[in-house]
Design a protein around this motif. Sequence first.
Motif, PDB file in Angstrom:
ATOM      1  N   GLY A   1     -28.324  21.086 -42.684  1.00 58.30           N
ATOM      2  CA  GLY A   1     -27.198  20.359 -42.091  1.00 58.30           C
ATOM      3  C   GLY A   1     -26.902  19.052 -42.784  1.00 58.30           C
ATOM      4  N   GLY A   2     -27.622  18.766 -43.877  1.00 57.43           N
ATOM      5  CA  GLY A   2     -27.442  17.498 -44.562  1.00 57.43           C
ATOM      6  C   GLY A   2     -26.147  17.421 -45.350  1.00 57.43           C
TER       7      GLY A   2
ATOM      8  N   THR B   1     -20.677  19.809 -51.298  1.00 52.59           N
ATOM      9  CA  THR B   1     -19.431  20.560 -51.252  1.00 52.59           C
ATOM     10  C   THR B   1     -19.661  21.908 -50.576  1.00 52.59           C
ATOM     11  N   LEU B   2     -18.590  22.621 -50.305  1.00 55.75           N
ATOM     12  CA  LEU B   2     -18.691  23.938 -49.659  1.00 55.75           C
ATOM     13  C   LEU B   2     -19.350  24.973 -50.561  1.00 55.75           C
ATOM     14  N   ASP B   3     -19.343  24.718 -51.856  1.00 58.27           N
ATOM     15  CA  ASP B   3     -19.963  25.676 -52.782  1.00 58.27           C
ATOM     16  C   ASP B   3     -21.461  25.479 -52.930  1.00 58.27           C
TER      17      ASP B   3
ATOM     18  N   ALA C   1     -29.503  21.094 -49.426  1.00 59.19           N
ATOM     19  CA  ALA C   1     -28.919  19.931 -48.763  1.00 59.19           C
ATOM     20  C   ALA C   1     -29.995  18.981 -48.233  1.00 59.19           C
ATOM     21  N   TYR C   2     -29.634  17.703 -48.177  1.00 60.21           N
ATOM     22  CA  TYR C   2     -30.518  16.660 -47.669  1.00 60.21           C
ATOM     23  C   TYR C   2     -29.766  15.789 -46.662  1.00 60.21           C
ATOM     24  N   PHE C   3     -30.518  15.241 -45.719  1.00 62.29           N
ATOM     25  CA  PHE C   3     -30.083  14.056 -44.987  1.00 62.29           C
ATOM     26  C   PHE C   3     -30.588  12.838 -45.768  1.00 62.29           C
TER      27      PHE C   3
END
Length: 567
Positions: A170-171, A187-189, A195-197
Motif C-alpha cells: 500500500g506504499g 506509478t500504476l505500472d 512499494a514502500y511507505f
Amino acid sequence: MSWTPYDAEDYVDFNFVERFCRSLADAYPQWVELEVVGQSHRDRPLLVVTLGAEERGPDGSVRGERPALWLDAGTHASEWTGVSAVLYAMSKWMERLIGGDEALQKWFSTHDVVVMPCISPDGVQAMSEGSPYLRSSLSPPRGQQARSGLDACDMDGDGTVRMMRWKHPGGTFVEDEDWAPFMRPRTLDDDPSDAYFMCEEGEFINWDGVRWTSAPREYGIDLNRNFPGHWQPFSMFGMHGGHYPLSEPESRAVVDTFSSHPHIGCALTMHTYTGCILTQPYRDDSPLSKGDIRLMERLAKDMAEGTGYDVFRVCPDFMYEKGSPIPGVWADTMATVFGVPGYTVELWNPIAYAGVEVDSPLEFLMRPEPKKLQKFLQKFAEDEANFQPWHSLEHPQLGEVEIGGIEYLRTIRNPPPQELAGECEHSYVMAERARKALPEVSAKVEVTELWDGAHRIRLVLENQGFLSTSGLERGADVSASPSVTARLGLAEGLEAEEPRERKLDHLDGWGNLRIGSGRNPVYAGLPSRGHRQFVDWTVRGEGRVELSWYGGRGGRGREVVDLGPGE
C-alpha cells in the motif's frame, strides 16, 4: 569576556549567540549596546544589539535615536544560516570600526544598526541539540489535544532525524531504477511488492497498534504567521499562526522593539532558503501604493546585484497556493503597519548549488519533477558526511525498517558548513547596501538682510539618500514615520513671526527618481515633490538664533547663527 569575530566556519547554537553578544557589548561599549527586550517561553533572553557611537554625533544624535537599519534572524528554528549571517555582519562592521575605518566610524556616529540575532532562541537551541524538526518556538500546543501517531525522533542514535522506509503493497514510493537511494513516487505500472511507505524516522506514540498516521507536531506555532500584517487564523503543514496577533512573547518583543525605533528606515529579516529577496506585494489588495511597491522592488534588485540572488514579488511569484495570501508575516508587517521597506531574505539556493534548472523554485520544492529531484539529492549525497545509505533497523513497533538519506539541516535547509561563509558574505553585501540606502538629510542656513535690524533666515533641508524621509509613502500615510519639522529658537531681545515650529513635507530620495522620471536618460525629468524643502522666518534684532530640525527617518540636527550689525 573577550570577544572574537565570527567567521562562519560552522553553525552556532543560541548559547553561542548570547555569549557573542554579551562579550561584544562588554568589549566595545563605545560602539555597542545590548538590551534584553523580553523572555522566550522557556525564559531565554530576547536580545537586541545596537551598533552605533556612544558619544553624541556631530548632529547631536545619540545611540538609539538615529536613522537605523534593522536586521533580524532566527524566526524559524531550523534556519541557522540567518543567525550566522547577522553575527557575521556585526563582526565585519566591528572589525572595520576598531580597525580605524574612518568612513564607517563617521557613518556610525550619525546612524545605527539594530540587530535582533535570534527571535526564537528556544527553537534554535532545541534543534541545535538534535531535536526533530520544529518550525519556531517551544510554544505549548494549541487546544491541548492528546497526540497520537508517528512522532519523529532519532531511532538509530546518529544524532540526526533522517528518513525511514518499510515495504508494503500500500506504499506510495519505489526505489528508483537509476539510483537506488532515491525513492520515486509510485506509478500504476509498478509492482506492488516493490512499494514502500516512507516518512521521518520515529516512533508511534499513543498508538492503537493499527493505523499508520503522523502525530500532530508537538510545537506547531509559526512565529512568521503571528504578526499583525493581515493576520488571520492560519494552518498549514501542522503549523498555526497563534491564537491572535502577537500572542507569543517572541513576536510581541520584536514588534515592541521595532516600534520603539521610529527612525528605522530599512529592514532585513533573514531566513532560508532559495537564494532570493522577497518583496511586496503580499496580496492582490495590498494597501501599499504602486510607487511603494516599485521602490521596494528597485532597492531589492540593487541589493541583490552580483550576489546571484533573485528578487520575487511574493504575490504572485512566491505563494504556496495561488490566490491564498500568507497572513501575519513579519516583513509584510514592517511595510504595511510601519511603512518601512522590509524584506525577507531567503539565504542559500540549494537548487542552483545542485545544478538543477527550474522555472519556479517554490513550484519545484512543492511539486518537484522526480528526475530533477533525483539530480538535486544526488548532489548532496556526494558528501558522505551529509548522507547515509539505507541501513536496516529493528523498529520496536514496525519490525524491520530501513533508515537513511541526507542530513536535511546541513544540505537543503542550510548550506553544507563549507559553503556557509560564502552565504554570509552575500548577506553582508546586501546589508551593506541596505544601510547605504537610508535617507540622509543635511541642512544649510541662508541669512539675507532685509532692512535695518531685520533678516530672513532660511533653513534648507536636503535628502541625499536613496530612500525618502518617510521610508515608504505608507510611513507618512499611517503616521508611522516621524515628521519633517523645523524649530526656531531665539536669544533674548530677538523677535520673529509665529509659528516658531513648522512642519514640512517629506523629502524624496533619489530612489524615488529611479522609479519615475529618472529611470530613463532619454526621457529624464524632475519630480513633483523633490528632495529639498525649506522654511523662512523673518527675525528682528541682534543675537543668537538656533535652528533645530528633524528630518523624519533621515536624521536630525541643529544650526546656530549669530545676528549682528552687517549680518
